[in-house]
Design a protein around this motif. Structure first.
Motif: not given
Ligand code: ARE
Length: 613
Positions: A243-245, A326-331, A357-362, A430-433, A499-501, A503-505
């Motif tokens: 979705n971005h570079t 593949w896991r799609l970021d911000v699918a 896909g990465e989707v946070w909701e239903d 996850t790395h986002d929580t 959260e970040d960082p 949760n990423r120790q």
């Protein structure tokens, strides 16, 4: 014993249906209501909201209830149908029910490997380093922590941002060293956060899609890792960030690090049409306004070619190099046809490749940019990250009540095609929580939100004990639930952090919490060895207050999972005469005439084999 809060109206078959299915609706109003007529009205959302109305026929009595029935032919429709009922009395009285959701999907073959087994998520910079790296010459002004056990850099810069430029140097050889450990845990899929060259330690701003980040190793190392994983019966899933570079990248080249002529350097750059400039070169669209992640234009043909459409596309090439999915970021922010293209390319390259896909909701009702998304309607994502499950588990173990868990998860089961429900990526964190142990131990009350406070926060021994008990039970629930039980690296070793960082120790090699590791290993074995847990259907047998229990059944095997989120013991009558063999966890079983009574100790969960007949 089946939990059904909707016995006055139901449809068969249950849940989402493949297009072409006749769906039969039944209404059962009480006789006393005196309804004489019922009409079903169905709105076909992706057919321009076309509405179909059909009378439901009175088909008799069932005890003190009237039965009205009607069938809806879904034909070649794919999308959501919103249906409602109108009930009418002779005296003109009326009642409306609904609207309710019916998901109609495109049937497709979905490989089952992902959802059946355990997944382990690795944040590559923090798992294990085979050597202390030298960042000289590498992209992005990196610096390296000499001490593995240090905290990651958490102090915001002048912009108030965490720049994520500090590296610990975890690498692919490090992961390779631990493949046997992971195999022993029961891991069947390794999911890696991004591993391509990028300037930040999370590597979500891709700098070069052709290249494994040199701090992680070489492209050959990656293929070797895949070979080694495959030899052990494990698969590899990559994070596809499309979705971005990066602002720092061969494509955008904001800081001129790369010899390529990037989009921000020349209007004539071949990459310029990849990006949406508001005012070239300084103003451009970026992901959530974060300048280091310029958003791409997914309808640009050369970008589509590069990512998925070409013979040698990123999606295909890395599958060829050894990845399995593949896991799609911000699918949810990628256009549907872009996701479909990735799905198609992946399957064309490897018939059993998977797209999550990465989707946070239903995911069945997700709307992005005003458009209802097709993620799980077939041919897009095979499964989604299951944050609704994480939320439900957390809520339950924080005292939210089993009713809520059942209703939230039955909604997902009803809305999702079975293949998507069974291919969900189920994580406790996850790395986002924040780390799950921190959330469960601290009980959700954080008075102080400052980073300074968070950096120094550790669970007290008492909080940690409680957190560990709850984590054991939550993990048991996770491993017994349909979808891939996914463990975020180090959760099994008792890692804490917000959260970040935090949760990423770095993984605490040599300082792991042995009790937890043993528990997760037992859960991994349980999942691996029982077809009922790998692919069985689910039936709830209890969901009240602190109590939650369900069975999974497949191939003539039934397993019962029961959890108690409360501070006192909880008793539960099974309601059917069966013998139970404990598999994991502690619970007292009292065999009775009508069926056994289980007593589950506080803050715990247990699994049993249920003997038929
Ligand atoms: C970092 C810091 C931030 C800081 C930012 C800017 O963590 O605190 O504000 O830098 O300095 C990656 C990194 C992040 C990094 C980010 C930007 O991992 O650490 O942020 O890049 O540099 C939403 C999206 C979802 C997204 C999450 C994070 O919908 O797609 O937010 N997740 C993916 C990855 C991330 C990754 C990116 C996207 C970007 O998994 O790791 O970030 O490539 C609700 C909503 C969700 C929302 C969620 C969390 O529940 O429903 O939509 O997710 O909250 O915010």
């Amino acid at each position: 014993p089946i939990y059904n809060s909707r016995d006055s109206r139901y449809k068969t078959p249950y849940g989402a249906v493949p297009s072409g299915t006749q769906v039969r609706f039944t209404l059962r109003p009480g006789r006393v209501e005196g309804f004489s007529r019922a009409t079903l009205s169905a709105r076909f959302e992706s057919r321009g909201d076309q509405i179909e109305s059909l009378p439901m026929l009175w088909s008799g009595l069932e005890l003190d209830r009237d039965l009205f029935q009607g069938s809806l032919d879904t034909g070649d429709y794919v999308g959501l149908v919103w249906y409602s009922f109108l009930l009418e009395r002779l005296d003109g009285g009326r009642q409306e029910l609904g609207p309710y959701q019916l998901t109609v999907y495109q049937a497709e073959e979905v490989p089952s490997w992902f959802g059946e087994g355990m997944t382990y998520q690795i944040f590559p910079d923090r798992f294990l380093r085979s050597r202390v790296p030298d960042p000289a010459g590498m992209v992005g002004g990196r610096w390296v922590h000499q001490d593995w056990e240090e905290l990651p850099e958490w102090r915001p810069d002048q912009r108030g941002e965490i720049r994520n430029r500090d590296f610990f140097g975890g690498d692919l050889l490090g992961v390779m060293e631990k493949l046997d450990y992971l195999k022993g845990l029961g891991v069947e899929t390794l999911y890696f956060n991004p591993i391509f060259e990028a300037s930040e330690n999370h590597r979500y701003g891709t700098a070069d899609y052709d290249k494994i980040d040199p701090m992680l190793g070489s492209n050959q190392d990656f293929s070797r890792l895949c070979d080694e994983a495959h030899r052990r019966g494990m698969r590899v899933m990559l994070d596809g960030v499309f979705n971005h570079t990066g602002y720092v990248s061969r494509y955008f080249n904001g800081d001129g690090f790369y010899p390529d002529v990037g989009a921000s350097q020349s209007w004539d750059s071949p990459y310029r049409p990849w990006f949406n400039f508001i005012q070239w070169p300084k103003k451009y669209e970026s992901w959530w306004g974060i300048y280091s992640l310029p958003a791409v234009n997914e309808s640009c043909p050369s970008y589509r070619d590069f990512i998925f459409a070409g013979e040698n596309s990123v999606v295909r090439r890395w599958l060829r190099a050894g990845a399995d999915g593949w896991r799609l970021d911000v699918a949810d922010e990628l256009p549907d046809d872009f996701v479909a293209g990735i799905h198609q390319a992946a399957r064309a390259e490897k018939p059993d490749a998977l797209v999550i896909g990465e989707v946070w909701e239903d995911g069945s009702t997700k709307v992005a940019y005003g458009v209802r998304r097709k993620h799980i309607l077939g041919g897009h994502c095979d499964g989604l990250m299951n944050y609704p499950l994480r939320n439900a588990i957390l809520a339950f173990f924080r005292g939210g009540g089993g009713e809520h868990f059942v209703s939230a998860m039955e909604t997902i089961r009803e809305n999702y095609p079975p293949s998507a429900f069974y291919s969900a990526m189920n994580s406790l964190g996850t790395h986002d929580t924040p780390r799950i142990l921190t959330l469960l131990g601290a009980g959700g009350e954080y008075r102080d939100q400052s980073r300074d406070w968070r950096a120094h926060f550790r669970l007290s021994p008492k909080q940690r004990r409680r957190g560990k008990d709850l984590l054991r039970a939550a993990a048991l629930l996770l491993f017994c639930f349909p979808g891939s039980p996914t463990v975020y690296y180090g959760d099994e070793a008792g890692m804490e952090g917000f959260e970040d960082p935090f949760n990423r120790q770095t993984y605490p090699w040599g300082r792991e919490d042995r009790e937890l590791v043993d528990w997760f290993r037992a859960l991994g074995a349980l999942r691996r060895d029982h077809p009922a847990l790998r692919r069985g259907d689910i039936r709830y047998v209890a969901g009240q207050g602190p109590l939650l229990a369900f069975t999974r059944s497949a191939a003539g095997e039934t397993i019962l999972c029961a959890c108690n989120a409360g501070d006192g013991p909880a008793a539960m009558e099974l309601g059917f005469p069966r013998e139970l063999t404990p598999l994991l966890g502690r619970a007292h079983v009292d065999p009775g005439e009508e069926g056994p009574t289980l007593t589950i100790p506080p803050l715990s969960g247990a699994a049993f084999l249920v003997h038929e007949g």
